[in-house]
Design an enzyme around this catalytic site. Structure first.
Site, PDB file in Angstrom:
ATOM      1  N   GLU A  38       0.824  -1.203   0.000  1.00 31.90           N
ATOM      2  CA  GLU A  38       0.000   0.000   0.000  1.00 31.90           C
ATOM      3  C   GLU A  38       0.862   1.260   0.000  1.00 31.90           C
ATOM      4  O   GLU A  38       0.550   2.231  -0.685  1.00 31.90           O
ATOM      5  CB  GLU A  38      -0.944  -0.004   1.208  1.00 31.90           C
ATOM      6  CG  GLU A  38      -2.012  -1.086   1.170  1.00 31.90           C
ATOM      7  CD  GLU A  38      -2.957  -0.942  -0.014  1.00 31.90           C
ATOM      8  OE1 GLU A  38      -3.068   0.172  -0.574  1.00 31.90           O
ATOM      9  OE2 GLU A  38      -3.588  -1.942  -0.383  1.00 31.90           O
ATOM     10  N   TYR A  77      -6.170   6.158   4.733  1.00 26.45           N
ATOM     11  CA  TYR A  77      -6.345   5.152   3.683  1.00 26.45           C
ATOM     12  C   TYR A  77      -5.536   3.893   3.982  1.00 26.45           C
ATOM     13  O   TYR A  77      -6.056   2.770   3.925  1.00 26.45           O
ATOM     14  CB  TYR A  77      -5.936   5.695   2.300  1.00 26.45           C
ATOM     15  CG  TYR A  77      -5.787   4.564   1.325  1.00 26.45           C
ATOM     16  CD1 TYR A  77      -6.903   3.941   0.780  1.00 26.45           C
ATOM     17  CD2 TYR A  77      -4.514   4.042   1.028  1.00 26.45           C
ATOM     18  CE1 TYR A  77      -6.774   2.844  -0.058  1.00 26.45           C
ATOM     19  CE2 TYR A  77      -4.386   2.948   0.192  1.00 26.45           C
ATOM     20  CZ  TYR A  77      -5.520   2.357  -0.349  1.00 26.45           C
ATOM     21  OH  TYR A  77      -5.393   1.261  -1.165  1.00 26.45           O
ATOM     22  N   ASP A 104     -10.282   5.422  -1.560  1.00 29.18           N
ATOM     23  CA  ASP A 104      -9.233   6.034  -2.362  1.00 29.18           C
ATOM     24  C   ASP A 104      -9.881   6.665  -3.589  1.00 29.18           C
ATOM     25  O   ASP A 104     -11.105   6.665  -3.739  1.00 29.18           O
ATOM     26  CB  ASP A 104      -8.145   5.026  -2.737  1.00 29.18           C
ATOM     27  CG  ASP A 104      -8.551   4.102  -3.885  1.00 29.18           C
ATOM     28  OD1 ASP A 104      -9.769   3.944  -4.137  1.00 29.18           O
ATOM     29  OD2 ASP A 104      -7.655   3.542  -4.536  1.00 29.18           O
ATOM     30  N   CYS A 158     -13.606   1.347 -14.809  1.00 32.11           N
ATOM     31  CA  CYS A 158     -14.284   2.629 -14.580  1.00 32.11           C
ATOM     32  C   CYS A 158     -13.240   3.727 -14.383  1.00 32.11           C
ATOM     33  O   CYS A 158     -13.163   4.371 -13.346  1.00 32.11           O
ATOM     34  CB  CYS A 158     -15.203   2.520 -13.363  1.00 32.11           C
ATOM     35  SG  CYS A 158     -16.315   3.922 -13.139  1.00 32.11           S
ATOM     36  N   CYS A 179     -17.548   1.206 -20.270  1.00 30.18           N
ATOM     37  CA  CYS A 179     -18.868   0.902 -19.710  1.00 30.18           C
ATOM     38  C   CYS A 179     -19.445  -0.405 -20.251  1.00 30.18           C
ATOM     39  O   CYS A 179     -20.175  -1.111 -19.548  1.00 30.18           O
ATOM     40  CB  CYS A 179     -19.826   2.059 -19.989  1.00 30.18           C
ATOM     41  SG  CYS A 179     -19.334   3.612 -19.190  1.00 30.18           S
ATOM     42  N   CYS A 214     -18.353  -3.246 -18.044  1.00 31.98           N
ATOM     43  CA  CYS A 214     -18.522  -3.057 -16.606  1.00 31.98           C
ATOM     44  C   CYS A 214     -19.618  -3.956 -16.046  1.00 31.98           C
ATOM     45  O   CYS A 214     -20.737  -3.978 -16.571  1.00 31.98           O
ATOM     46  CB  CYS A 214     -18.864  -1.591 -16.313  1.00 31.98           C
ATOM     47  SG  CYS A 214     -19.053  -1.251 -14.536  1.00 31.98           S
ATOM     48  N   CYS A 258     -25.748   1.285 -12.865  1.00 33.68           N
ATOM     49  CA  CYS A 258     -25.008   2.545 -12.800  1.00 33.68           C
ATOM     50  C   CYS A 258     -25.873   3.763 -13.131  1.00 33.68           C
ATOM     51  O   CYS A 258     -26.310   3.933 -14.278  1.00 33.68           O
ATOM     52  CB  CYS A 258     -23.810   2.494 -13.745  1.00 33.68           C
ATOM     53  SG  CYS A 258     -22.774   3.967 -13.662  1.00 33.68           S
TER      54      CYS A 258
END
Length: 316
Positions: free
Chosen positions: A39, A122, A140, A201, A208, A211, A217
């Site tokens: 991370e 985070y 995030d 995305c 799209c 997705c 959405c």
């Protein structure tokens, strides 16, 4: 358009199972410390660049105790070109606290994690979720973008997370229900939403048609209003900045340190300080010597180099 969080969770979990990138710190293949290292390395850095650095780093320093006793020069050299090398020193500071105060095991509470050097909201949330399986909303840029588009039907414009965005992330986070299969877990949800934002995305060119949430959405249903719109701010450049100059200096010092190490291995002795770059060579790195000296001073203040009496420089 009313969006069902439960339906989104099911569709996203199925997509994650088939499409999740096989990163070495995923799927229970590393320790909580390994998750934290991944991370920290991934902050403002593309994942594809992180993988080889993470693998090399963990091979040398598999836990906090190992990193805690490494030399500063070794740490900076191993950080390579990941960028923002101050992160490497903060990670070592974190390792020392974990090794000395927590018996080489990462603490399990949010309050203890955010108190560690270099660990913010985070990173603490990500470790709690991805390493310890806790039900906590991870927030995030990618997650904010996906949630804003899917559930609110508007573009996320970046900047600091708003109270509304944090409330949304908490509201749609799946409840942990042991009697159900793991696909409904908050851990998979956090990972999958983040992955979707990173690979499908995306900010400017969302795919799209690929997705798994296209049927839920609100943003797609509204015609993608304000797609790619960002908060107004000056365009950031890299060429000629202090960040570029600092990187050039550190790269020269890394090369000198590596050459010195090879000399020791071959039984050759250097004249002068081992791994030091003479002032005459330093001055050839950048034409603006006022900016060069300012960057050297800032690197010294950050603890990223040593300034020797003869004007030469080396890694600490």
């Amino acid at each position: 358009m009313r969006v069902s969080a439960a339906a989104a969770c099911r569709h996203l979990a199925a997509w994650w199972e088939l499409n999740a990138r096989d990163l070495p710190w995923r799927f229970g293949r590393t320790t909580p410390w390994g998750v934290l290292v991944s991370e920290v390395m991934s902050q403002q850095t593309q994942m594809s660049r992180v993988v080889p650095y993470w693998e090399s780093w963990m091979a040398v320093w598999p836990d906090a105790a190992a990193l805690a006793v490494a030399s500063t020069a070794e740490v900076i050299t191993a950080w390579g070109r990941l960028g923002y090398p101050r992160r490497a020193l903060r990670l070592q500071e974190c390792a020392r606290v974990v090794a000395e105060e927590y018996a080489n095991e990462l603490p399990h509470t949010y309050e203890e994690l955010v108190a560690l050097p270099g660990v913010g909201d985070y990173t603490a949330s990500a470790v709690l979720s991805f390493a310890f399986g806790e039900r906590v909303a991870v927030i995030d840029t990618n997650i904010r973008r996906v949630l804003s588009r899917v559930f609110l039907g508007v573009e996320s414009r970046g900047g600091a997370a708003s109270r509304a965005e944090r409330e949304l992330a908490g509201r749609v986070l799946p409840e942990e229900m042991p009697e159900r299969d793991a696909s409904g877990s908050s851990v998979i949800w956090n990972q999958a939403v983040m992955e979707l934002g990173a690979t499908v995305c995306t900010a400017k060119a969302p795919q799209c048609g690929d997705c798994p949430l296209r049927g839920e959405c609100a943003f797609l249903a509204a015609g993608l209003p304000g797609l790619g719109e960002r908060r107004t701010r000056p365009r950031q450049r890299f060429q000629g900045t202090d960040r570029q100059v600092r990187g050039i200096i550190l790269n020269a010092l890394r090369q000198a340190a590596a050459q010195a190490a090879r000399g020791v291995a071959d039984g050759r002795l250097e004249t002068g300080a081992p791994g030091a770059v003479p002032r005459s060579q330093i001055e050839q790195l950048w034409p603006d010597h006022v900016q060069l000296d300012a960057c050297i001073a800032s690197l010294d203040e950050d603890g990223l180099l040593d300034m020797l009496p003869d004007g030469s420089l080396r890694l600490p």
